[in-house]
Design an enzyme around this catalytic site. Structure first.
Site, short mmCIF file in Angstrom:
data_model
loop_
_atom_site.label_atom_id
_atom_site.label_comp_id
_atom_site.label_asym_id
_atom_site.label_seq_id
_atom_site.Cartn_x
_atom_site.Cartn_y
_atom_site.Cartn_z
N THR A 44 0.34 3.78 3.83
CA THR A 44 -0.16 3.35 2.51
C THR A 44 -1.69 3.41 2.46
OG1 THR A 44 0.06 1.08 3.26
CG2 THR A 44 1.79 1.92 1.83
N ARG A 78 -0.22 -12.84 7.05
CA ARG A 78 -1.23 -13.86 6.74
C ARG A 78 -0.80 -14.95 5.76
NH1 ARG A 78 -5.59 -9.24 6.01
NH2 ARG A 78 -3.60 -8.26 5.46
N ASP A 120 6.89 -2.22 16.10
CA ASP A 120 6.21 -1.35 15.12
C ASP A 120 5.17 -0.49 15.83
OD1 ASP A 120 5.13 -0.31 12.77
OD2 ASP A 120 3.95 -2.11 12.32
N LYS A 143 7.51 -9.08 14.07
CA LYS A 143 7.02 -7.71 14.18
C LYS A 143 5.91 -7.64 15.22
CE LYS A 143 4.34 -5.51 11.06
NZ LYS A 143 3.28 -4.78 11.77
N LYS A 156 5.41 3.01 15.71
CA LYS A 156 5.30 4.27 14.94
C LYS A 156 5.18 5.49 15.86
CE LYS A 156 2.95 1.99 11.04
NZ LYS A 156 2.66 0.65 11.61
N ASP A 161 5.43 12.06 18.44
CA ASP A 161 5.14 12.91 19.59
C ASP A 161 6.21 14.00 19.62
OD1 ASP A 161 4.22 13.79 22.20
OD2 ASP A 161 3.46 11.77 22.53
O1 C5P Z 1 -0.90 -10.21 6.81
P1 C5P Z 1 -0.06 -9.26 6.03
O2 C5P Z 1 1.10 -9.93 5.32
O3 C5P Z 1 -0.88 -8.38 5.12
O4 C5P Z 1 0.58 -8.34 7.16
C1 C5P Z 1 1.37 -7.24 6.83
C2 C5P Z 1 1.78 -6.51 8.06
O5 C5P Z 1 2.43 -5.32 7.66
C3 C5P Z 1 0.65 -6.09 8.98
O6 C5P Z 1 1.13 -6.13 10.32
C4 C5P Z 1 0.35 -4.67 8.57
O7 C5P Z 1 -0.14 -3.88 9.61
C5 C5P Z 1 1.74 -4.19 8.17
N1 C5P Z 1 1.74 -3.09 7.21
C6 C5P Z 1 1.13 -3.15 5.98
N2 C5P Z 1 1.17 -2.09 5.14
C7 C5P Z 1 1.82 -0.99 5.50
C8 C5P Z 1 2.47 -0.92 6.72
C9 C5P Z 1 2.41 -2.01 7.57
O8 C5P Z 1 0.53 -4.16 5.64
N3 C5P Z 1 1.89 -0.01 4.66
#
Ligand code: C5P
Length: 240
Positions: free
Chosen positions: A123, A214, A59, A32, A61, A64
């Site tokens: 979220t 992460r 990603d 992503k 998003k 426009d």
């Molecule tokens: O490190 P982690 O597993 O939390 O990363 C989750 C990824 O998903 C990040 O790139 C974050 O921006 C994305 N994301 C999220 N929650 C959302 C939409 C996207 O954590 N509602």
């Protein structure tokens, strides 16, 4: 299941992205690329991933006017991304136009059709955040409503937290793709994610793809962490 795991390339350089792609190309289905990395590196990062045999969820998003989003979607398709997303709050006309123009361009140029997804309510937004911008309906009502509008407009699915999966499945059925972030293996730290689910819970709840950053990136052994997540995903489905 490996194909259903998406690694969030939340890094700030092409070199760092390249290191992760080399390490994880055989372990995950997609990478992503979000606003930070894309703003830093541009389309080059997408080309680097696809040249290494990886697939990309772009990603960005898009939100426009319909013409602008449709043209951006066509360029994403030409770049060769497997998936990209638009904001459903951009409305039906915007979503229909991007679906129509991307389908037409990929057919005319003999390119693969990317999976086009919608983002409903972020979220990070609460009911009071929505109220402040003039949306009286709560998040729990807006998410399935916007997911359904995305489906009617021709998008293939949405990005949504596991908490929203049930509402979306009830409204949109089983053939609608749901991509779910906020996933944490049973053993991992939650970081700044508030409402987390395990990979097995997410798959059991009906997620088609999981986005994980992460828990893999910060693991002592990222390859082992990715494999453990795939194993947890597999444990959620009865063996054939
Ligand atoms: O490190 P982690 O597993 O939390 O990363 C989750 C990824 O998903 C990040 O790139 C974050 O921006 C994305 N994301 C999220 N929650 C959302 C939409 C996207 O954590 N509602």
């Amino acid at each position: 299941m490996k194909q259903r795991l998406i690694f969030a390339l939340d890094v700030d350089s092409l070199a760092a992205a390249q290191r992760w792609v080399e390490i994880l190309a055989g372990e995950v289905g997609m990478f992503k690329v979000g606003k930070q990395l894309f703003t830093r590196c541009g389309p080059e990062v997408v080309r680097m991933i696809t040249a290494a045999g990886g697939e990309v969820f772009l990603d960005l998003k898009y939100h426009d006017i319909p013409n602008t989003v449709a043209k951006a979607g066509v360029e994403a398709a030409r770049l060769g991304v497997k998936m990209f997303n638009v904001h459903t709050l951009g409305g039906r006309t915007m979503m229909e136009q991007v679906v129509r123009e991307v389908a037409a361009a990929t057919a005319a140029e003999n390119l693969p059709l990317p999976i086009m997804l919608g983002v409903t309510i972020l979220t990070s937004s609460s009911d009071s955040d929505l109220d402040e911008v003039g949306i009286a309906a709560p998040v729990a009502e807006m998410v399935p409503r916007l997911a359904h509008l995305a489906q009617q407009s021709g998008l293939s699915g949405v990005v949504a937290s596991a908490q929203e999966l049930g509402l979306i499945r009830a409204k949109c059925g089983d053939d609608f793709i749901v991509v779910t972030p906020g996933v944490r293996p049973a053993s991992a730290a939650s970081d700044d994610q508030q409402r987390i689910v395990t990979p097995a819970q997410a798959v059991a709840a009906g997620a088609d793809y999981l986005v994980v950053g992460r828990p893999i990136a910060k693991a002592a052994d990222p390859v082992a962490a990715a494999r453990a997540i795939v194993a947890e995903m597999n444990s959620a489905v009865p063996s054939q």
